[in-house]
Write an enzyme that holds these catalytic residues in place. Structure first.
Site, PDB file in Angstrom:
ATOM      1  N   HIS A 214     -10.223  -3.364  -4.569  1.00 43.35           N
ATOM      2  CA  HIS A 214      -9.032  -3.733  -3.798  1.00 43.35           C
ATOM      3  C   HIS A 214      -7.862  -4.205  -4.651  1.00 43.35           C
ATOM      4  O   HIS A 214      -6.788  -4.458  -4.133  1.00 43.35           O
ATOM      5  CB  HIS A 214      -9.370  -4.821  -2.778  1.00 43.35           C
ATOM      6  CG  HIS A 214      -9.537  -6.174  -3.404  1.00 43.35           C
ATOM      7  ND1 HIS A 214     -10.662  -6.530  -4.089  1.00 43.35           N
ATOM      8  CD2 HIS A 214      -8.697  -7.240  -3.472  1.00 43.35           C
ATOM      9  CE1 HIS A 214     -10.513  -7.776  -4.544  1.00 43.35           C
ATOM     10  NE2 HIS A 214      -9.337  -8.223  -4.177  1.00 43.35           N
TER      11      HIS A 214
HETATM   12  C1  UD1 Z   1      -5.771 -10.823  -1.168  1.00 40.73           C
HETATM   13  C2  UD1 Z   1      -5.557 -11.709  -2.394  1.00 40.73           C
HETATM   14  C3  UD1 Z   1      -6.544 -11.320  -3.476  1.00 40.73           C
HETATM   15  C4  UD1 Z   1      -7.957 -11.362  -2.948  1.00 40.73           C
HETATM   16  C5  UD1 Z   1      -8.040 -10.470  -1.715  1.00 40.73           C
HETATM   17  C6  UD1 Z   1      -9.419 -10.462  -1.101  1.00 40.73           C
HETATM   18  C7  UD1 Z   1      -3.253 -12.437  -2.832  1.00 40.73           C
HETATM   19  C8  UD1 Z   1      -2.096 -12.263  -3.709  1.00 40.73           C
HETATM   20  N1  UD1 Z   1      -4.220 -11.525  -2.948  1.00 40.73           N
HETATM   21  O1  UD1 Z   1      -5.486  -9.490  -1.541  1.00 40.73           O
HETATM   22  O2  UD1 Z   1      -6.436 -12.244  -4.555  1.00 40.73           O
HETATM   23  O3  UD1 Z   1      -8.844 -10.921  -3.943  1.00 40.73           O
HETATM   24  O4  UD1 Z   1      -7.109 -10.949  -0.749  1.00 40.73           O
HETATM   25  O5  UD1 Z   1      -9.478  -9.553  -0.045  1.00 40.73           O
HETATM   26  O6  UD1 Z   1      -3.296 -13.387  -2.088  1.00 40.73           O
HETATM   27  N2  UD1 Z   1      -4.791  -6.000   5.524  1.00 40.73           N
HETATM   28  C9  UD1 Z   1      -5.382  -5.645   6.700  1.00 40.73           C
HETATM   29  N3  UD1 Z   1      -6.086  -6.608   7.395  1.00 40.73           N
HETATM   30  C10 UD1 Z   1      -6.202  -7.880   6.960  1.00 40.73           C
HETATM   31  C11 UD1 Z   1      -5.563  -8.230   5.769  1.00 40.73           C
HETATM   32  C12 UD1 Z   1      -4.875  -7.291   5.051  1.00 40.73           C
HETATM   33  O7  UD1 Z   1      -5.312  -4.511   7.139  1.00 40.73           O
HETATM   34  O8  UD1 Z   1      -6.847  -8.689   7.634  1.00 40.73           O
HETATM   35  C13 UD1 Z   1      -4.081  -4.967   4.740  1.00 40.73           C
HETATM   36  C14 UD1 Z   1      -2.602  -4.950   4.985  1.00 40.73           C
HETATM   37  O9  UD1 Z   1      -2.166  -3.648   4.922  1.00 40.73           O
HETATM   38  C15 UD1 Z   1      -2.056  -5.714   3.787  1.00 40.73           C
HETATM   39  C16 UD1 Z   1      -3.055  -5.332   2.709  1.00 40.73           C
HETATM   40  O10 UD1 Z   1      -4.302  -5.204   3.368  1.00 40.73           O
HETATM   41  O11 UD1 Z   1      -0.758  -5.366   3.509  1.00 40.73           O
HETATM   42  C17 UD1 Z   1      -3.183  -6.346   1.600  1.00 40.73           C
HETATM   43  O12 UD1 Z   1      -3.451  -7.654   2.121  1.00 40.73           O
HETATM   44  P1  UD1 Z   1      -2.974  -8.947   1.315  1.00 40.73           P
HETATM   45  O13 UD1 Z   1      -3.430 -10.184   1.992  1.00 40.73           O
HETATM   46  O14 UD1 Z   1      -1.518  -8.847   0.990  1.00 40.73           O
HETATM   47  O15 UD1 Z   1      -3.694  -8.803  -0.080  1.00 40.73           O
HETATM   48  P2  UD1 Z   1      -5.182  -8.381  -0.461  1.00 40.73           P
HETATM   49  O16 UD1 Z   1      -5.124  -7.085  -1.171  1.00 40.73           O
HETATM   50  O17 UD1 Z   1      -6.108  -8.499   0.696  1.00 40.73           O
END
Ligand code: UD1
Length: 378
Positions: A214
Site C-alpha cells: 500500500h
Molecule cells: C495510511 C497511512 C499509512 C499507513 C496506512 C495503513 C498516512 C500518511 N498514511 O495510508 O502510514 O501505513 O494508512 O493502511 O497517514 N481509502 C478507502 N477507504 C478507507 C481509507 C482509505 O477507500 O477506509 C482509500 C482512499 O482512496 C484514500 C486512499 O485509500 O484516498 C489512501 O488512504 P489514506 O488514509 O490517505 O492513506 P493510506 O494509504 O491508507
C-alpha cells in the site's frame, strides 16, 4: 495520588495500524478507572467497514466516544481537516489532561499539534522510529510528532538512540516495548480458530505466500506497480499467493488499467482488506510474507515467519537485526530470487526482541500514573 478529578485521557485512532496499538492501552487504563478516564477519539481517516469497524469488533474495543469523520484527501486537506475538527472537539468539551497518539499516520501529527498548542501534554506511542527517508510522509509525521511530544514511548532500544542523537531530553524517553505485540498475544489463540484458510481454499499445511502492498512509493506510480505484478507473475508459477488488497492499491490498479494484467497472474488470490484475527491467522501459517507494511514486519518477526520487505529502507531495523525480516531491492528479478532463497530454506532464525512480551500497556499505564504524580508535586 493527590487528585481533584480523574485524569481524562484522549486516545487518538485514525487509520488501520492505530487500532491494535490503542486497544491494549485503552483496556489497561480502563482497569484503573478510579484514576483514569480513557476516551477513544476516531478521526475517521480510515472509514471503510473493513479498514476500521471490523478492527473494533475483532479487538473488543467499544465504539469511539467521538468520530470526526475526516475521510480521505490530499495530505494537506486531510491533515487540515483533522486539525480543525479535533480542535473544535476539544474546545467544545472538557480539556483532557493528556492526549496519546500512536505511530506515524496523518492523524498522529495532526492531533499532537492541536493538543500541544492548547497546552495539553502529548504522549507518543511508538516514538523514535526512523527510516531516514523524508520522501515517506510517515517519516515527517514521526519526526514532528516526537519533536512536540512530552512522553516518548519507544518500542525498541534503537528508537531511544535515534531520539538521543536528535538531542531529545533523555527524561522524556521511555523504553516501554512494542504495544502491538500486546494485542497479538491477547488474540493469537482466538486467531488460530479463524476459518480464513478455507475461504482461500488453502489445504492443511499447504504452503502459500502472503502479500500486502500500500505504500505510495510502490503503488502510486504505474511503472512500479507493473514491476511488482511482473514479480508476482513469476512467483505465482509455482506458489500460491494470497493478496488482501488495500483500497489505495486497488484504486491505482484500476486507474492504470492493470486489472487484466493482475487477473493473468497464476495462483494469485485477491481479496478485500481482511480483519485482525483472520489476517493474524494468514500470517502465522504463511510460508513467507511479502509486504511494504511497518506493522507486518514486526508481527512476522514475532511469529518467526520469514518476511521480505519491499522497500528501500525500514524504520524498524530491529526486525532485520534480531527478527526474520529482510529488505529486498525493488526490481522483479531480485524479488523473485529472494523468494526462492527463502523457499529453499535460507532464512534468518530470528528471536523476539526485548519487551515484545505483552506487558507494554501495563508498563505505560504505570509510567503515566507516576508521571501525573510527579506533575502534581511540582
Ligand atoms: C495510511 C497511512 C499509512 C499507513 C496506512 C495503513 C498516512 C500518511 N498514511 O495510508 O502510514 O501505513 O494508512 O493502511 O497517514 N481509502 C478507502 N477507504 C478507507 C481509507 C482509505 O477507500 O477506509 C482509500 C482512499 O482512496 C484514500 C486512499 O485509500 O484516498 C489512501 O488512504 P489514506 O488514509 O490517505 O492513506 P493510506 O494509504 O491508507
Amino acid at each position: 495520588m493527590t487528585k481533584t478529578r480523574k485524569k481524562l485521557i484522549h486516545l487518538i485512532v485514525g487509520a488501520r495500524p492505530n487500532f491494535m496499538k490503542m486497544a491494549p492501552l485503552y483496556k489497561q487504563l480502563k482497569k484503573e478507572n478510579e484514576i483514569f478516564e480513557p476516551v477513544l477519539i476516531h478521526t475517521g481517516q480510515h472509514y471503510d467497514e473493513r479498514m476500521s469497524k471490523l478492527f473494533f469488533v475483532d479487538l473488543g474495543m467499544p465504539e469511539p466516544s467521538a468520530y470526526l469523520d475526516v475521510g480521505s484527501g490530499t495530505h494537506g486537506a486531510q491533515t487540515a481537516r483533522i486539525i480543525q475538527r479535533y480542535e473544535e472537539h476539544i474546545l467544545s468539551r472538557i480539556k483532557p489532561h493528556l492526549v496519546i497518539v500512536a505511530g506515524d499516520v496523518n492523524s498522529t501529527i495532526a492531533c499532537a499539534l492541536v493538543a500541544k498548542k492548547l497546552h495539553i501534554p502529548v504522549a507518543h506511542l511508538e516514538a523514535g522510529l526512523r527510516s531516514f527517508d523524508e520522501k515517506m510522509p510517515e517519516e515527517i509525521n514521526r519526526v514532528l510528532t516526537d519533536r512536540i511530544s512530552d512522553l516518548l514511548l519507544t518500542p525498541s532500544r534503537d528508537a531511544d538512540e535515534n531520539l538521543l542523537k536528535e538531542g531529545v531530553d533523555p527524561q522524556k524517553i521511555h523504553f516501554v516495548g512494542n504495544i502491538m505485540i500486546d494485542s497479538l498475544i491477547e488474540h493469537k489463540e482466538k486467531a488460530k480458530e479463524s476459518q480464513i484458510l478455507t475461504r482461500f481454499d488453502i489445504k492443511e499445511a499447504e504452503p502459500y505466500a502472503l502479500v500486502t502492498l500500500h505504500r505510495p512509493s510502490n503503488v502510486d506510480e504505474k511503472e512500479g506497480l507493473i514491476m511488482l505484478l511482473d514479480a508476482f507473475a513469476e512467483i505465482g508459477k509455482q506458489n500460491k499467493l494470497i493478496f488482501p488488497m488495500h483500497p489505495r492499491t486497488k484504486n491505482n490498479i484500476q486507474r492504470y488499467l492493470l486489472s487484466d494484467k493482475l487477473k493473468q497472474i497464476p495462483n494469485l488470490h485477491i481479496s478485500e482488506p481482511i480483519g485482525y484475527l483472520d489476517f493474524m491467522k494468514l500470517q502465522m501459517d504463511a510460508k513467507l510474507i511479502l509486504t511494504d507494511s511497518g506493522g507486518i514486519q514486526e508481527e512476522s518477526t514475532y511469529f518467526g515467519v520469514p518476511c521480505l520487505t519491499l522497500r528501500k529502507n525500514t524504520e524498524r531495523p530491529i526486525t532485520i537485526w534480531e527478527g526474520t525480516n529482510k529488505l529486498v531491492s525493488l526490481d522483479s528479478k531480485s524479488i523473485v530470487e529472494q523468494v526462492y532463497l527463502v523457499l529453499q530454506g535460507e532464512v534468518a532464525k530470528g528471536k523476539i526482541p526485548q519487551y515484545w512480551d505483552g506487558n507494554t500497556a501495563q508498563r505505560i499505564t504505570a509510567l503515566i500514573r507516576d508521571w501525573f504524580e510527579a506533575e502534581s508535586d511540582v
